[in-house]
Design a protein around this motif. Structure first.
Motif, short mmCIF file in Angstrom:
data_model
loop_
_atom_site.label_atom_id
_atom_site.label_comp_id
_atom_site.label_asym_id
_atom_site.label_seq_id
_atom_site.Cartn_x
_atom_site.Cartn_y
_atom_site.Cartn_z
N UNK A 225 46.58 53.75 55.97
CA UNK A 225 46.00 52.45 56.25
C UNK A 225 44.56 52.37 55.76
N UNK A 226 43.83 53.50 55.86
CA UNK A 226 42.45 53.53 55.35
C UNK A 226 42.40 53.38 53.85
N UNK A 227 43.36 53.99 53.16
CA UNK A 227 43.43 53.84 51.70
C UNK A 227 43.68 52.39 51.32
N UNK A 228 44.60 51.76 52.02
CA UNK A 228 44.88 50.35 51.75
C UNK A 228 43.68 49.48 52.12
N UNK A 229 43.03 49.85 53.25
CA UNK A 229 41.84 49.11 53.66
C UNK A 229 40.72 49.23 52.64
N UNK A 230 40.58 50.41 52.03
CA UNK A 230 39.59 50.59 50.97
C UNK A 230 39.91 49.68 49.79
N UNK A 231 41.19 49.60 49.46
CA UNK A 231 41.61 48.71 48.37
C UNK A 231 41.23 47.27 48.69
N UNK A 232 41.48 46.86 49.93
CA UNK A 232 41.19 45.48 50.34
C UNK A 232 39.70 45.18 50.21
N UNK A 233 38.86 46.11 50.70
CA UNK A 233 37.43 45.84 50.78
C UNK A 233 36.60 46.24 49.58
N UNK A 234 37.10 47.17 48.76
CA UNK A 234 36.26 47.71 47.69
C UNK A 234 36.83 47.56 46.29
N UNK A 235 38.13 47.32 46.16
CA UNK A 235 38.71 47.18 44.83
C UNK A 235 38.16 45.96 44.11
N UNK A 236 37.55 45.03 44.88
CA UNK A 236 36.96 43.85 44.25
C UNK A 236 35.93 44.23 43.19
N UNK A 237 35.22 45.35 43.40
CA UNK A 237 34.25 45.78 42.39
C UNK A 237 34.94 46.04 41.06
N UNK A 238 36.09 46.71 41.12
CA UNK A 238 36.80 47.03 39.88
C UNK A 238 37.39 45.77 39.25
N UNK A 239 37.94 44.89 40.06
CA UNK A 239 38.48 43.63 39.54
C UNK A 239 37.36 42.79 38.90
N UNK A 240 36.19 42.78 39.53
CA UNK A 240 35.06 42.02 38.97
C UNK A 240 34.67 42.61 37.61
N UNK A 241 34.63 43.94 37.50
CA UNK A 241 34.27 44.54 36.21
C UNK A 241 35.30 44.21 35.14
N UNK A 242 36.58 44.19 35.51
CA UNK A 242 37.63 43.91 34.54
C UNK A 242 37.62 42.44 34.13
N UNK A 243 37.55 41.54 35.11
CA UNK A 243 37.68 40.11 34.83
C UNK A 243 36.34 39.41 34.56
N UNK A 244 35.22 40.09 34.90
CA UNK A 244 33.92 39.46 34.71
C UNK A 244 32.99 40.42 33.97
N UNK A 245 32.06 41.07 34.69
CA UNK A 245 31.10 41.96 34.03
C UNK A 245 30.52 42.95 35.03
N UNK A 246 29.87 44.00 34.50
CA UNK A 246 29.21 44.99 35.35
C UNK A 246 28.01 44.37 36.06
N UNK A 247 27.37 43.38 35.41
CA UNK A 247 26.28 42.67 36.07
C UNK A 247 26.77 41.95 37.32
N UNK A 248 27.94 41.33 37.24
CA UNK A 248 28.51 40.64 38.40
C UNK A 248 28.85 41.64 39.51
N UNK A 249 29.24 42.85 39.12
CA UNK A 249 29.49 43.89 40.13
C UNK A 249 28.20 44.18 40.89
N UNK A 250 27.09 44.24 40.14
CA UNK A 250 25.80 44.48 40.78
C UNK A 250 25.39 43.37 41.72
N UNK A 251 25.64 42.11 41.33
CA UNK A 251 25.31 40.98 42.19
C UNK A 251 26.17 41.00 43.45
N UNK A 252 27.46 41.33 43.27
CA UNK A 252 28.34 41.43 44.44
C UNK A 252 27.88 42.56 45.36
#
Length: 487
Positions: A225-252
């Protein structure tokens, strides 16, 4: 009210300790945004995500199990064996996770950052997997034996270490991102060794195979459940880098730092008291008034703090960071909402913990992960890091409703949800009013007075909604008595 008094007293001390341990990131924020770029800040966010991933997958953490099994034992020796057994098991698994992450550093750098030059940072942060585990077990033991001031002292020492090392490596030596990585590692190593030594000195180093089996059996669903919870709360950084930019990761990442203030200042100190006491309260003849009181108290504090942060964050970010970071403030209210829902979900998860139904937490997180993934794919490509924060807030609300529904079927806490729904409406109304009426950022008297008025009015409304008549009378009489004494 004695239960509330002890709750507030211990939580306040833990709050001060936690604030001091987390304070470095905020004190150094003007320095970070001057010496680091938004992309550098994004790198830190992704490194933290990697560490958390390896901690959960291979770290063998049992923090939630220790208080439960500790209170189930009868003798002091048996209680101590719970702490040391969990510590030894986790240390073994954490070392494996540390070595695995360091060994695969080049491959991970290529996958996560798209550049192998970041592999050295992965090696440095890999060591934090082990030091964080040792540090957290030491702090958990201090909470169990109710040593809040010792906890506070260790927190202050870490604050001094981190500040001193950050100033040395980032400002004086001008090592930039490398300075931040090394200062984090050195301070964590020193505190981890000290806390681990203190814990083992107090408890001994006795390993109990039966306790290890019981704790592992209880904890394995929580790892998933912690692994899935990490995906829920932190995978957004990776999705932002893929779909947007590393700068947007920094702003997030900057927005997430402000969004996490509510959890750090309010929820974390409360949970450090509540995690060890809720099992003892459950053994009483009628635990439900205590559950209700604790829930309404923490929900009210979370919402009031969340309102204040959401209303004033634009001004604070404009003062504490460089101009290229200012747009991060737009994501903060959504991340605050997400954080509040997550905290209240953890509170309701006690239904599963008490009945040894931890697999239900995994089911909840799995459903939430599906929901948040859909939101990420829809919102991030068009809205960037703002879309990620909206997706996270929506999924966190879904997670809370799911936990509430499932928990009521297993072990109902009998908490009236209508007041909390109204209090959330007050939160949304306050933030919407602020963003609608006030335009560009300015520090005029009118703007400041308007913001203070919104916070004060909505906070008073939240208290009135969540407190019952007896508690309101108690608060009023206490204030009246203090005013009279001062006269």
């Amino acid at each position: 009210m004695s239960q509330a008094g002890q709750m507030v007293k211990h939580s306040t001390i833990y709050a001060i300790g936690n604030i001091s341990r987390q304070l470095v990131g905020f004190i150094m924020l003007p320095v970070y945004t001057h010496y680091l770029t938004p992309a550098d800040y994004g790198v830190i966010g992704l490194l933290i995500f990697l560490v958390s991933l390896f901690e959960i997958v291979l770290g063998g953490h049992m923090f939630q199990a220790v208080p439960k099994f500790y209170h189930q034992q009868e003798t002091k020796a048996e209680k101590n064996s719970v702490v040391t057994t969990a510590l030894l098991v986790t240390s073994f698994f954490s070392l494996i996770a540390c070595l695995a992450m360091a060994t695969a550093s080049e491959q991970l750098a290529a996958i996560v950052f798209g550049d192998k030059q970041y592999s050295i940072y992965i090696v440095i942060f890999a060591a934090l997997i082990l030091t964080h585990a040792l540090e957290q077990y030491g702090l958990t033991y201090l909470r169990i034996i109710k040593k809040p001031w010792t906890y506070f002292n260790f927190s202050m020492v870490k604050l001094a270490l981190q500040l001193g090392l950050n100033i040395l490596t980032i400002v004086i030596l001008d090592w930039g991102l490398m300075g931040l990585a090394l200062s984090s590692l050195i301070s964590s190593v020193i505190i981890a060794i000290t806390l681990c030594s203190y814990t083992v000195y107090k408890t001994g180093a006795k390993f109990n195979q039966e306790i290890a089996r019981n704790v592992l059996r209880f904890s394995w669903p929580l790892w998933i459940s912690g692994l899935i919870g990490l995906y829920i709360g932190s995978s957004n950084r990776y999705f932002i880098r893929i779909f947007s930019s590393l700068d947007d990761v920094g702003l997030f990442e900057l927005a997430a730092k402000f969004g996490s203030i509510v959890s750090i200042l309010i929820w974390l100190p409360f949970s450090q008291y509540w995690q060890t006491e809720r099992f003892a309260i459950a053994k009483t003849e009628d635990p439900y008034p205590a559950y209700s009181l604790a829930f309404r108290l923490i929900a009210g504090l979370l919402l009031i703090a969340g309102i204040g942060i959401s209303i004033f964050v634009d001004l604070v970010v404009s003062v504490m960071s460089a101009p290229e970071f200012h747009s991060a403030a737009g994501a903060v209210p959504f991340l605050v909402i997400a954080g509040i829902f997550q905290c209240l979900t953890i509170f309701n998860n006690f239904s599963f913990m008490y009945q040894d139904r931890t697999l239900e937490v995994t089911k909840n997180n799995t459903a939430t992960a599906i929901v948040v993934t859909v939101f990420y794919f829809i919102l991030i490509p068009s809205l960037g890091f703002i879309g990620a924060s909206i997706a996270f807030a929506g999924a966190s609300a879904f997670q809370y409703i799911y936990a509430l529904h499932s928990g009521n079927r297993i072990y109902p806490l009998k908490i009236n949800q209508r007041p909390i729904a109204i209090a959330f409406f007050v939160f949304f109304s306050a933030v919407l009013l602020d963003k609608t009426i006030l335009g560009e950022i300015d520090f005029s008297f009118y703007t400041l007075a308007f913001k203070v008025g919104i916070v004060a009015t909505s906070s008073a409304a939240t208290i009135a909604i969540l407190a019952n008549k007896t508690e309101i009378a108690f608060i009023a009489n206490t204030l009246k008595s203090r005013i009279s004494n001062r006269r």
